[in-house]
Design an enzyme around this catalytic site. Sequence first.
Site, PDB file in Angstrom:
ATOM      1  CB  ALA A   1      -0.923  -0.001   1.214  1.00  0.00           C
TER       2      ALA A   1
ATOM      3  CE1 TYR B   1       7.525   0.321  -5.752  1.00  0.00           C
ATOM      4  CE2 TYR B   1       5.378  -0.292  -6.632  1.00  0.00           C
ATOM      5  CZ  TYR B   1       6.718  -0.014  -6.828  1.00  0.00           C
ATOM      6  OH  TYR B   1       7.254  -0.053  -8.090  1.00  0.00           O
TER       7      TYR B   1
ATOM      8  CB  SER C   1       2.771  -3.883 -14.418  1.00  0.00           C
ATOM      9  OG  SER C   1       4.091  -4.183 -14.055  1.00  0.00           O
TER      10      SER C   1
ATOM     11  CD  GLU D   1      -8.218 -14.245 -14.516  1.00  0.00           C
ATOM     12  OE1 GLU D   1      -7.052 -14.082 -14.081  1.00  0.00           O
ATOM     13  OE2 GLU D   1      -8.473 -14.439 -15.710  1.00  0.00           O
TER      14      GLU D   1
ATOM     15  CE  LYS E   1      -2.584  -7.248  -8.496  1.00  0.00           C
ATOM     16  NZ  LYS E   1      -1.509  -7.629  -7.549  1.00  0.00           N
TER      17      LYS E   1
ATOM     18  CG  ASP F   1       0.683 -10.378  -2.447  1.00  0.00           C
ATOM     19  OD1 ASP F   1       1.452 -10.017  -3.350  1.00  0.00           O
ATOM     20  OD2 ASP F   1       0.707  -9.900  -1.303  1.00  0.00           O
TER      21      ASP F   1
ATOM     22  NE  ARG G   1       5.621  -9.017 -13.189  1.00  0.00           N
ATOM     23  CZ  ARG G   1       4.348  -9.021 -13.542  1.00  0.00           C
ATOM     24  NH1 ARG G   1       3.999  -8.605 -14.749  1.00  0.00           N
ATOM     25  NH2 ARG G   1       3.425  -9.433 -12.713  1.00  0.00           N
TER      26      ARG G   1
ATOM     27  CE1 TYR H   1      -1.076 -13.797 -15.617  1.00  0.00           C
ATOM     28  CE2 TYR H   1      -0.373 -14.800 -13.548  1.00  0.00           C
ATOM     29  CZ  TYR H   1      -0.125 -13.961 -14.625  1.00  0.00           C
ATOM     30  OH  TYR H   1       1.074 -13.283 -14.718  1.00  0.00           O
TER      31      TYR H   1
ATOM     32  CE  LYS I   1      -2.993  -4.200  -5.104  1.00  0.00           C
ATOM     33  NZ  LYS I   1      -1.789  -3.422  -5.385  1.00  0.00           N
TER      34      LYS I   1
ATOM     35  CB  CYS J   1       0.121  -8.227  38.003  1.00  0.00           C
ATOM     36  SG  CYS J   1      -1.519  -7.798  37.358  1.00  0.00           S
TER      37      CYS J   1
ATOM     38  CB  CYS K   1      -3.013  -6.408  41.457  1.00  0.00           C
ATOM     39  SG  CYS K   1      -2.340  -8.011  40.975  1.00  0.00           S
TER      40      CYS K   1
ATOM     41  CB  CYS L   1      -1.719 -11.789  37.605  1.00  0.00           C
ATOM     42  SG  CYS L   1      -2.157 -11.050  39.200  1.00  0.00           S
TER      43      CYS L   1
ATOM     44  CB  CYS M   1      -5.860  -9.144  39.730  1.00  0.00           C
ATOM     45  SG  CYS M   1      -5.194  -8.375  38.240  1.00  0.00           S
TER      46      CYS M   1
END
Length: 679
Positions: free
Chosen positions: A44, A46, A92, A122, A124, A126, A145, A234, A322, A416, A419, A434, A440
């Site tokens: 994201a 990038y 791409s 389809e 996508k 990753d 690629r 694909y 996306k 803890c 307490c 604890c 507590c």
Amino acid sequence: MTQLSPEVERRLAAAKLRVEELRDRIRYHDYRYYVLDKPEISDAEYDALVRELESLEAQFPELVTPDSPTRQVGGRPSTLFAPVRHRAPMMSLDNAFSREELLAWARRVERAVGRFVDTVCEPKIDGLAVSLTYERGRFVRGATRGDGLVGEDVTANLLTLRSLPARLRDPDPPAVMEVRGEVYFPLSEFERQNSALGARGQRLFANPRNAAAGSLRQKEPAVTASRPLGLWCYGLGYLEGRGRATHSEDLDYLRRAGLPVNPEVRPAATLDEVFRRCAWWETHRHEVDYEIDGVVVKVDELALHDELGATSKAPRWAIAYKFPPEERTTRLMQIAVHTGRTGRVTPFAVLEPVHVGGVTVTTAGLHNEDEVRRKDVREGDIVVVRRAGEVIPEVVAPVPEKRSPDSRPWHFPEHCPSCGTRLVRAPGEADWRCPNRGGCRSQSLEWLFHYASSDAMDIDHLGYATGLQLLERGLVQDPADLYSLTAEQLAQLPGFRERSIANLLNAISGSKHRPLANLLVALGIPHVGGHVARVLAGAFPAIDRLRDASPDQLRSVEEIGPTIAEAISDWFRRPENRQLLEKLERAGVRTRESAPARAPEGPLAGRTVVITGTLEAMSREEAIRAAEGAGARVASSVSRRTDFVVVGAQPGSKADKARALGVETIDEREYLRRLGRLH
């Protein structure tokens, strides 16, 4: 030459500096992603850099250069492998990040060809894009690629994939065929391999995509063979000697020829169908055993591919929708700990706020001390944050390259945080606890909230804020005290008026009549969730009978193993728990089933059912309730007494055990039919 105004010259100069900075940053991250397989930022982040560069180049066309990352595909090939030139470029895809951008792409296609055309949607994947060359039906070469024109020869490594056929199932194969596909790392195997790496003290895979890329680009094929890589094909990049009409026909041929084609590919004849498919995957993306980050939408008619053409880096006949990002990087400000209702003390990360998957995340889970050590996350680190299952944020891994040189490993606190009691960790356990159960405050608050939850006593209007106020004012010490609260006491709480007081008191009173199974869940007995509670209530329809049952009697109940039996017996032996039960009975809380259990009725009466995997039409709890409502007994494990196993997506070992024992397995559609919901 037109003279530019000083303001325009200033803006142009500033844009030029930013464009050069963005190009340098994108090329750097391309190198880390495509060549080293060690990205420092999320997809994201990038994408955001690329979109900013595209925006500036659109505003200032004079700054566009042929070598801009917006005009190129991927990254240059590594020098570790022999170069392979693709017969057709591996381009791409342009991205759409919203419904509006997807609509704009569809309108461009419609204007170009004069009509809306059939498309194919389809998932996508990753993973790592590859090109597979077959000559006369025999696999001869595989390549990455690379830069889109030249990739890396990874033939020997691809041959280790079980899903890749060395020969096509076609008696008359084409002379030459170049298949395009995506190599991925199954999520279940990713978790298993990371657990094994962590146990050996080795560095973990950062994410499944990196794991797939790193596994395929090994100099030794034996290393690749040891990694359980998957493959989805694909499409076709090049085909010699065959005529084709549609992309769908290409995929059908690849399936018949024995190549793995994703069964989730769907046609879409209208734009509404495209939108629905994208929305469906955005909701169900975690129900498959591979990572997807969007939906690829392609024009189906191949003749239109030539008509629509391509830009320098992407075809105009396809686009990738996306999903909102689920992984982002941010700074880990602090590692804190929290004490839960069972005394378990859990570490969590306090983060610089970051937007992940549609929400702003400020904290994320770290599970336990061993997990923090295994991932080696430290205060001050830049970390990758993911929303697991689109709900629970978690820290995936640090980015070691961005770590401060004076960084130090984090150590679990000794006391803890609520307490101050010294924590204990039993031999063989992963968690610190604890031991101050009664004193507590954090444990009491969490227990009160759990008691009031919908799966337990279902007390509306009793949340954390109200529970904390009741505890701080000493109005309740344990859940049984809820039933002695008065309107006068509640009036002391800030914001409580006549209506809110009446609502809470009515909800508390109504909870007295919940089924026994709900009470068993509410008590917080270790290992007793909704299903186990219903099994126990069926076998011991009064809580005094369950209280007095020996571990052997408990183990005699099907599905109650030694660990659960011992935990239940131990809980009822404790004096403070017996006192709690007495208080609940005095308050009028139902502690026994009001009527003896009737013989089961319904379409599945008397059948024993096991459910494994993720179902599409209902949650697991809903599926269990549906089976029980139809008269079935739902078991947690498969045995020869099991009548059938419902197998959803990503099933566990139960499906394998059922097949080994010869127990019938059915899919979700058949399950719904047997429930009487389909005809």
